[in-house]
Design an enzyme around this catalytic site. Structure first.
Site, PDB file in Angstrom:
ATOM      1  N   SER A  32      -4.357   0.635  -6.181  1.00  0.00           N
ATOM      2  CA  SER A  32      -3.775   1.377  -5.073  1.00  0.00           C
ATOM      3  C   SER A  32      -3.822   0.548  -3.796  1.00  0.00           C
ATOM      4  N   TYR A  33      -3.613   1.258  -2.649  1.00  0.00           N
ATOM      5  CA  TYR A  33      -3.589   0.597  -1.347  1.00  0.00           C
ATOM      6  C   TYR A  33      -4.649  -0.526  -1.242  1.00  0.00           C
ATOM      7  N   VAL A  34      -5.937  -0.125  -1.371  1.00  0.00           N
ATOM      8  CA  VAL A  34      -7.033  -1.056  -1.062  1.00  0.00           C
ATOM      9  C   VAL A  34      -6.966  -2.270  -1.987  1.00  0.00           C
ATOM     10  N   CYS A  78      -8.481  -0.678   8.292  1.00  0.00           N
ATOM     11  CA  CYS A  78      -7.212  -1.137   8.886  1.00  0.00           C
ATOM     12  C   CYS A  78      -7.335  -2.455   9.656  1.00  0.00           C
ATOM     13  N   GLU A 112      -3.710  -4.492  -1.297  1.00  0.00           N
ATOM     14  CA  GLU A 112      -3.760  -5.170   0.007  1.00  0.00           C
ATOM     15  C   GLU A 112      -4.786  -6.308  -0.012  1.00  0.00           C
ATOM     16  N   GLY A 141     -26.470  12.779  10.506  1.00  0.00           N
ATOM     17  CA  GLY A 141     -26.532  14.231  10.711  1.00  0.00           C
ATOM     18  C   GLY A 141     -26.495  15.024   9.420  1.00  0.00           C
ATOM     19  N   GLU A 146      18.282  -3.478  10.432  1.00  0.00           N
ATOM     20  CA  GLU A 146      19.685  -3.048  10.514  1.00  0.00           C
ATOM     21  C   GLU A 146      20.270  -2.784   9.124  1.00  0.00           C
ATOM     22  N   GLY A 184     -11.067   3.739  -5.658  1.00  0.00           N
ATOM     23  CA  GLY A 184     -10.984   4.998  -4.914  1.00  0.00           C
ATOM     24  C   GLY A 184     -12.192   5.195  -4.018  1.00  0.00           C
ATOM     25  N   LYS A 207      -8.623  -5.607   7.700  1.00  0.00           N
ATOM     26  CA  LYS A 207      -7.604  -5.798   6.652  1.00  0.00           C
ATOM     27  C   LYS A 207      -6.326  -6.398   7.223  1.00  0.00           C
ATOM     28  N   LYS A 208      -5.827  -5.802   8.315  1.00  0.00           N
ATOM     29  CA  LYS A 208      -4.556  -6.288   8.885  1.00  0.00           C
ATOM     30  C   LYS A 208      -4.727  -7.714   9.403  1.00  0.00           C
ATOM     31  N   HIS A 265      21.265  -6.771  15.526  1.00  0.00           N
ATOM     32  CA  HIS A 265      21.571  -7.922  14.690  1.00  0.00           C
ATOM     33  C   HIS A 265      20.934  -9.183  15.260  1.00  0.00           C
ATOM     34  N   CYS A 278     -11.877   2.527   9.748  1.00  0.00           N
ATOM     35  CA  CYS A 278     -10.682   1.792  10.180  1.00  0.00           C
ATOM     36  C   CYS A 278     -11.071   0.536  10.973  1.00  0.00           C
TER      37      CYS A 278
HETATM   38  P1  FAD Z   1     -14.181   7.309   9.215  1.00  0.00           P
HETATM   39  O1  FAD Z   1     -13.343   6.424  10.042  1.00  0.00           O
HETATM   40  O2  FAD Z   1     -14.576   6.820   7.871  1.00  0.00           O
HETATM   41  O3  FAD Z   1     -15.484   7.635  10.087  1.00  0.00           O
HETATM   42  C1  FAD Z   1     -16.556   8.369   9.590  1.00  0.00           C
HETATM   43  C2  FAD Z   1     -17.826   7.917  10.296  1.00  0.00           C
HETATM   44  O4  FAD Z   1     -18.873   8.864  10.049  1.00  0.00           O
HETATM   45  C3  FAD Z   1     -18.341   6.592   9.762  1.00  0.00           C
HETATM   46  O5  FAD Z   1     -18.748   5.764  10.833  1.00  0.00           O
HETATM   47  C4  FAD Z   1     -19.550   6.990   8.913  1.00  0.00           C
HETATM   48  O6  FAD Z   1     -20.494   5.962   8.789  1.00  0.00           O
HETATM   49  C5  FAD Z   1     -20.063   8.173   9.709  1.00  0.00           C
HETATM   50  N1  FAD Z   1     -20.910   9.088   8.958  1.00  0.00           N
HETATM   51  C6  FAD Z   1     -20.841   9.440   7.656  1.00  0.00           C
HETATM   52  N2  FAD Z   1     -21.776  10.357   7.368  1.00  0.00           N
HETATM   53  C7  FAD Z   1     -22.452  10.596   8.527  1.00  0.00           C
HETATM   54  C8  FAD Z   1     -23.516  11.455   8.863  1.00  0.00           C
HETATM   55  N3  FAD Z   1     -24.056  12.262   7.967  1.00  0.00           N
HETATM   56  N4  FAD Z   1     -23.968  11.447  10.138  1.00  0.00           N
HETATM   57  C9  FAD Z   1     -23.422  10.625  11.074  1.00  0.00           C
HETATM   58  N5  FAD Z   1     -22.399   9.790  10.793  1.00  0.00           N
HETATM   59  C10 FAD Z   1     -21.920   9.793   9.536  1.00  0.00           C
HETATM   60  N6  FAD Z   1      -5.491   3.799   7.404  1.00  0.00           N
HETATM   61  C11 FAD Z   1      -4.382   3.503   8.111  1.00  0.00           C
HETATM   62  O7  FAD Z   1      -3.817   4.386   8.776  1.00  0.00           O
HETATM   63  N7  FAD Z   1      -3.851   2.242   8.103  1.00  0.00           N
HETATM   64  C12 FAD Z   1      -4.424   1.238   7.410  1.00  0.00           C
HETATM   65  O8  FAD Z   1      -3.916   0.120   7.426  1.00  0.00           O
HETATM   66  C13 FAD Z   1      -5.601   1.520   6.677  1.00  0.00           C
HETATM   67  N8  FAD Z   1      -6.216   0.548   5.997  1.00  0.00           N
HETATM   68  C14 FAD Z   1      -7.364   0.831   5.317  1.00  0.00           C
HETATM   69  C15 FAD Z   1      -7.960  -0.187   4.608  1.00  0.00           C
HETATM   70  C16 FAD Z   1      -9.109   0.049   3.885  1.00  0.00           C
HETATM   71  C17 FAD Z   1      -9.762  -1.073   3.138  1.00  0.00           C
HETATM   72  C18 FAD Z   1      -9.664   1.352   3.882  1.00  0.00           C
HETATM   73  C19 FAD Z   1     -10.918   1.634   3.108  1.00  0.00           C
HETATM   74  C20 FAD Z   1      -9.071   2.377   4.575  1.00  0.00           C
HETATM   75  C21 FAD Z   1      -7.903   2.128   5.295  1.00  0.00           C
HETATM   76  N9  FAD Z   1      -7.261   3.123   6.016  1.00  0.00           N
HETATM   77  C22 FAD Z   1      -6.117   2.846   6.700  1.00  0.00           C
HETATM   78  C23 FAD Z   1      -7.768   4.498   6.033  1.00  0.00           C
HETATM   79  C24 FAD Z   1      -8.526   4.790   7.342  1.00  0.00           C
HETATM   80  O9  FAD Z   1      -9.508   3.799   7.561  1.00  0.00           O
HETATM   81  C25 FAD Z   1      -9.196   6.160   7.242  1.00  0.00           C
HETATM   82  O10 FAD Z   1      -8.220   7.113   6.888  1.00  0.00           O
HETATM   83  C26 FAD Z   1      -9.830   6.582   8.563  1.00  0.00           C
HETATM   84  O11 FAD Z   1     -10.799   5.665   8.984  1.00  0.00           O
HETATM   85  C27 FAD Z   1     -10.475   7.973   8.399  1.00  0.00           C
HETATM   86  O12 FAD Z   1     -11.088   8.364   9.605  1.00  0.00           O
HETATM   87  P2  FAD Z   1     -12.254   9.451   9.581  1.00  0.00           P
HETATM   88  O13 FAD Z   1     -12.498   9.798  11.013  1.00  0.00           O
HETATM   89  O14 FAD Z   1     -11.928  10.532   8.659  1.00  0.00           O
HETATM   90  O15 FAD Z   1     -13.525   8.716   8.974  1.00  0.00           O
HETATM   91  P1  NDP Z   2      -6.907   5.549  -4.439  1.00  0.00           P
HETATM   92  O1  NDP Z   2      -7.693   6.726  -4.785  1.00  0.00           O
HETATM   93  O2  NDP Z   2      -5.571   5.729  -3.830  1.00  0.00           O
HETATM   94  O3  NDP Z   2      -6.689   4.652  -5.754  1.00  0.00           O
HETATM   95  C1  NDP Z   2      -7.708   4.347  -6.639  1.00  0.00           C
HETATM   96  C2  NDP Z   2      -7.213   3.333  -7.657  1.00  0.00           C
HETATM   97  O4  NDP Z   2      -8.293   2.965  -8.514  1.00  0.00           O
HETATM   98  C3  NDP Z   2      -6.122   3.849  -8.555  1.00  0.00           C
HETATM   99  O5  NDP Z   2      -5.236   2.787  -8.835  1.00  0.00           O
HETATM  100  C4  NDP Z   2      -6.885   4.268  -9.819  1.00  0.00           C
HETATM  101  O6  NDP Z   2      -6.114   4.218 -10.989  1.00  0.00           O
HETATM  102  C5  NDP Z   2      -7.945   3.209  -9.879  1.00  0.00           C
HETATM  103  N1  NDP Z   2      -9.163   3.609 -10.590  1.00  0.00           N
HETATM  104  C6  NDP Z   2      -9.916   4.709 -10.353  1.00  0.00           C
HETATM  105  N2  NDP Z   2     -11.005   4.700 -11.169  1.00  0.00           N
HETATM  106  C7  NDP Z   2     -10.920   3.581 -11.928  1.00  0.00           C
HETATM  107  C8  NDP Z   2     -11.738   3.020 -12.941  1.00  0.00           C
HETATM  108  N3  NDP Z   2     -12.855   3.609 -13.341  1.00  0.00           N
HETATM  109  N4  NDP Z   2     -11.345   1.855 -13.506  1.00  0.00           N
HETATM  110  C9  NDP Z   2     -10.198   1.245 -13.115  1.00  0.00           C
HETATM  111  N5  NDP Z   2      -9.387   1.726 -12.129  1.00  0.00           N
HETATM  112  C10 NDP Z   2      -9.752   2.886 -11.561  1.00  0.00           C
HETATM  113  O7  NDP Z   2      -7.864   4.693  -3.550  1.00  0.00           O
HETATM  114  P2  NDP Z   2      -7.796   3.556  -2.468  1.00  0.00           P
HETATM  115  O8  NDP Z   2      -9.228   3.279  -2.286  1.00  0.00           O
HETATM  116  O9  NDP Z   2      -6.908   2.420  -2.807  1.00  0.00           O
HETATM  117  O10 NDP Z   2      -7.229   4.247  -1.150  1.00  0.00           O
HETATM  118  C11 NDP Z   2      -7.843   5.364  -0.566  1.00  0.00           C
HETATM  119  C12 NDP Z   2      -7.033   5.827   0.604  1.00  0.00           C
HETATM  120  O11 NDP Z   2      -7.273   4.968   1.722  1.00  0.00           O
HETATM  121  C13 NDP Z   2      -5.542   5.779   0.386  1.00  0.00           C
HETATM  122  O12 NDP Z   2      -5.077   6.973  -0.201  1.00  0.00           O
HETATM  123  C14 NDP Z   2      -4.996   5.583   1.769  1.00  0.00           C
HETATM  124  O13 NDP Z   2      -4.694   6.824   2.356  1.00  0.00           O
HETATM  125  C15 NDP Z   2      -6.121   4.927   2.546  1.00  0.00           C
HETATM  126  N6  NDP Z   2      -5.727   3.525   2.805  1.00  0.00           N
HETATM  127  C16 NDP Z   2      -4.640   3.301   3.607  1.00  0.00           C
HETATM  128  C17 NDP Z   2      -4.172   2.029   3.809  1.00  0.00           C
HETATM  129  C18 NDP Z   2      -2.962   1.813   4.658  1.00  0.00           C
HETATM  130  O14 NDP Z   2      -2.566   2.720   5.369  1.00  0.00           O
HETATM  131  N7  NDP Z   2      -2.340   0.653   4.599  1.00  0.00           N
HETATM  132  C19 NDP Z   2      -4.834   0.886   3.189  1.00  0.00           C
HETATM  133  C20 NDP Z   2      -5.964   1.222   2.377  1.00  0.00           C
HETATM  134  C21 NDP Z   2      -6.377   2.512   2.199  1.00  0.00           C
HETATM  135  P3  NDP Z   2      -5.331   5.517 -11.576  1.00  0.00           P
HETATM  136  O15 NDP Z   2      -4.039   5.613 -10.822  1.00  0.00           O
HETATM  137  O16 NDP Z   2      -5.181   5.187 -12.997  1.00  0.00           O
HETATM  138  O17 NDP Z   2      -6.218   6.715 -11.338  1.00  0.00           O
END
Ligand code: FAD
Ligand code: NDP
Length: 513
Positions: free
Chosen positions: A218-220, A82, A223, A150, A493, A308, A85-86, A488, A77
């Site tokens: 999807s989301y990523v 997050c 956005e 770890g 609203e 994904g 991105k934001k 308003h 994040c």
């Molecule tokens: P993470 O935050 O991923 O933390 C895991 C940590 O563990 C990382 O630092 C990793 O390097 C470390 N790690 C991994 N393996 C090991 C190991 N073996 N030993 C030690 N450390 C290790 N969510 C929202 O709510 N709002 C958003 O706007 C939003 N935008 C997003 C945009 C993008 C592009 C992406 C990819 C995700 C977004 N998310 C958003 C999702 C959000 O970032 C994740 O859901 C959240 O960070 C998950 O938290 P976590 O604690 O599970 O893991």
């Molecule tokens: P998702 O798993 O939600 O989506 C993956 C996308 O990639 C789908 O559209 C899928 O299509 C497509 N895809 C998968 N494989 C292929 C392929 N081989 N070729 C072409 N297209 C493919 O992943 P995201 O990474 O977008 O998001 C992961 C999670 O991160 C979200 O679920 C969300 O919870 C979190 N997130 C939250 C945000 C927020 O809160 N604003 C912002 C960003 C991420 P198909 O539908 O056909 O399988």
């Protein structure tokens, strides 16, 4: 000492090549809690546990991306999700505001340009300040931080590996896994890994990505494509099936319609087959179109995979500890108390099966877990009605069921859908198009008309939905919503004023106040 060694020998034998653990020497685990993963869930859990006076350690380690990008403490994040991105989304919205501003009397000298490097540096500096802030917070709360990767040695022992391959063994009564996920690369596409980047790289690019192809829908994907377009870059999204799977599909179509109307190019029903680097340094991407299999191609400066994410469970050596995963997804199976198949090992956040992949849920799950472990709390994380927002150029926020889900669960005759197309007041003076500004409230048709889902497309959707999510969590009904006075003039609203049902077939376009 020799006698103690003998007594402990069968259970706590040290691996010869490793340093003996504190547990092997004393018979006790060194930490009350060891958290593997210093992201949203892990840090929240560790800090909360430390408030109870417990001895807590966190391991966090970032493997560089295939392109070599790496970052600091705080997880996805903070570093590659997050936050950057934001901020980049905001940078793009400022561009639209500059255009609007002229209609409100501001004179802006032309040409208006955007400097990626300046934006990236500012965003990256802020992220680095957050990395530092997390370190300071851990120190202040007496949580020991190890920059180590770890993996399990046994169910109470974690081996931490440093960048220089130095091993440290740590033992704990309780272990929380919070290692999150990383972006996937598609399999079997020549050049995919070699020439493509992912969101893990995008936010750390020092130079503009230029003309970009984003694969995924999807989301990523949406956005990132949204803010790249907003920053003035030639951006294409390649979708193989539908946009925003799992979301209300009427809303998803409006989100992509708006993007398309605002210069993001969409290649629908297309799948990439090959990526090559050209002599001029650009990438030539080949894809197949639809069922016809017809091949098409174009050149891009950057190709970003947004197909994904996969959970970071492969290198944890989970089998050694007996922690079970879903073999199809690689995610850890947990119960309602976040316990894995091994009672003193827990998991929170993106690595857990069936949970939302969102920061607030990871944080709340981590905190509640620490309170249950050390603070005599029994409160479980409630994953129902989690609100979310997709920060596309026109944002989409929602909470609860989509129209499709409500219809499937209750039957189409048992739901009432109230809806409205509206025009944000701010759009009027610059005459911005508002065809996709739309609200939908899905209610049960039973007497009280409980609200099952709320969907809002428009400016600041996250800010709008956040408050309504509280009402819906508390069981708000349609009539209560109608009784709530609006503020308003706002977009929010329009939710309180919803009165046209889909069933009526009446025009849901809002006119006037
Ligand atoms: P993470 O935050 O991923 O933390 C895991 C940590 O563990 C990382 O630092 C990793 O390097 C470390 N790690 C991994 N393996 C090991 C190991 N073996 N030993 C030690 N450390 C290790 N969510 C929202 O709510 N709002 C958003 O706007 C939003 N935008 C997003 C945009 C993008 C592009 C992406 C990819 C995700 C977004 N998310 C958003 C999702 C959000 O970032 C994740 O859901 C959240 O960070 C998950 O938290 P976590 O604690 O599970 O893991
Ligand atoms: P998702 O798993 O939600 O989506 C993956 C996308 O990639 C789908 O559209 C899928 O299509 C497509 N895809 C998968 N494989 C292929 C392929 N081989 N070729 C072409 N297209 C493919 O992943 P995201 O990474 O977008 O998001 C992961 C999670 O991160 C979200 O679920 C969300 O919870 C979190 N997130 C939250 C945000 C927020 O809160 N604003 C912002 C960003 C991420 P198909 O539908 O056909 O399988």
């Amino acid at each position: 000492m020799a006698a103690l060694w003998w007594r402990l020998r069968p259970r706590f034998r040290c691996e010869p090549r490793l340093r003996c653990t504190a547990r092997a020497l004393s018979g006790k685990n060194e930490y009350d809690l060891l958290v593997v993963g210093g992201g949203s869930g892990g840090l929240a859990c560790a800090k909360e546990a430390a408030q109870f006076g417990k001895k807590v350690a966190v391991l966090d380690y970032v493997d560089p991306t295939p392109k070599g990008t790496k970052w600091g403490l705080g997880g996805t994040c903070v570093n590659v999700g997050c936050i950057p991105k934001k901020l980049m989304h905001h940078a793009a919205l400022l561009g639209s505001s500059l255009k609007d501003a002229q209609h409100y009397g501001w004179s802006i000298s032309h040409p208006v340009t955007h400097d990626w490097s300046a934006m990236a540096e500012a965003v990256q500096n802020y992220v680095k300040s957050l990395n530092w802030g997390h370190r300071v917070q851990l120190q202040d709360k007496n949580v020991k931080y190890f920059n180590l990767k770890g993996s399990f040695v046994d169910a109470h022992t974690i081996r931490g590996l440093s960048k220089a391959n130095k091993e440290t063994l740590l033992t704990a009564e309780n272990i929380v896994l919070a290692t999150g996920g990383r972006p996937k690369y598609p399999a079997n596409i020549p050049g995919a890994l070699e020439y493509g980047i992912t969101s893990d790289d995008l936010f750390w690019l020092k130079k503009s990505p230029g003309k970009t192809l984003v694969v995924g829908a999807s989301y990523v994907s949406l956005e990132c494509a949204g803010f790249l377009t907003g920053l003035g870059l030639d951006t294409t999204v390649m979708i193989r099936s539908i946009p925003l799977r799992g979301f209300d599909q009427q809303m998803a179509a409006l989100v992509t319609d708006y993007m398309e109307a605002n210069h993001t190019r969409f290649l629908k029903k297309c799948t990439p087959t090959k990526v090559e680097k050209m002599g001029n340094g650009r990438l030539r991407v080949v894809w197949k179109y639809g069922d016809s299999g017809q091949e098409e191609t174009d050149e891009f400066d950057t190709l970003m995979w947004a197909v994904g994410r996969e959970p970071e469970t492969k290198t944890l050596n989970l089998e050694t500890a007996g922690v079970k995963i879903n073999s199809a997804t690689g995610k850890i199976i947990v119960d309602a108390s976040e316990a894995t198949s091994v009672p003193h090992i827990y998991a929170v956040g993106d690595i857990t099966e069936g949970r939302p992949e969102l920061t607030p849920t990871a944080i709340a799950a981590g905190k509640l877990l620490a309170r249950r472990l050390f603070g005599q709390s029994k409160e479980l994380m409630d994953y129902d009605n989690v609100p979310t927002t997709i920060f596309t150029p026109l944002e989409y926020g929602c909470v609860g069921l989509s129209e499709e889900q409500a219809s499937d669960r209750l039957g189409p005759d048992n739901i009432e859908v109230y809806h409205a197309f509206y025009k944000p007041l701010e759009f009027t003076v610059p005459d911005r198009k508002a065809a996709q500004c739309y609200i939908k409230m899905v209610c049960s048709r039973a007497q009280e008309q409980r609200i099952l889902g709320l969907h809002f497309i428009g400016p600041n959707a996250g800010e709008v939905i956040q408050g309504f999510a509280l009402g819906i969590k508390c069981g708000a009904t349609y009539s209560q919503m109608l009784k709530t006075a609006g503020i308003h003039p706002t977009c929010a609203e329009e939710i309180n004023k919803l009165h046209i049902t889909k069933r009526s077939g009446l025009d849901p376009t809002v006119t006037g106040c």
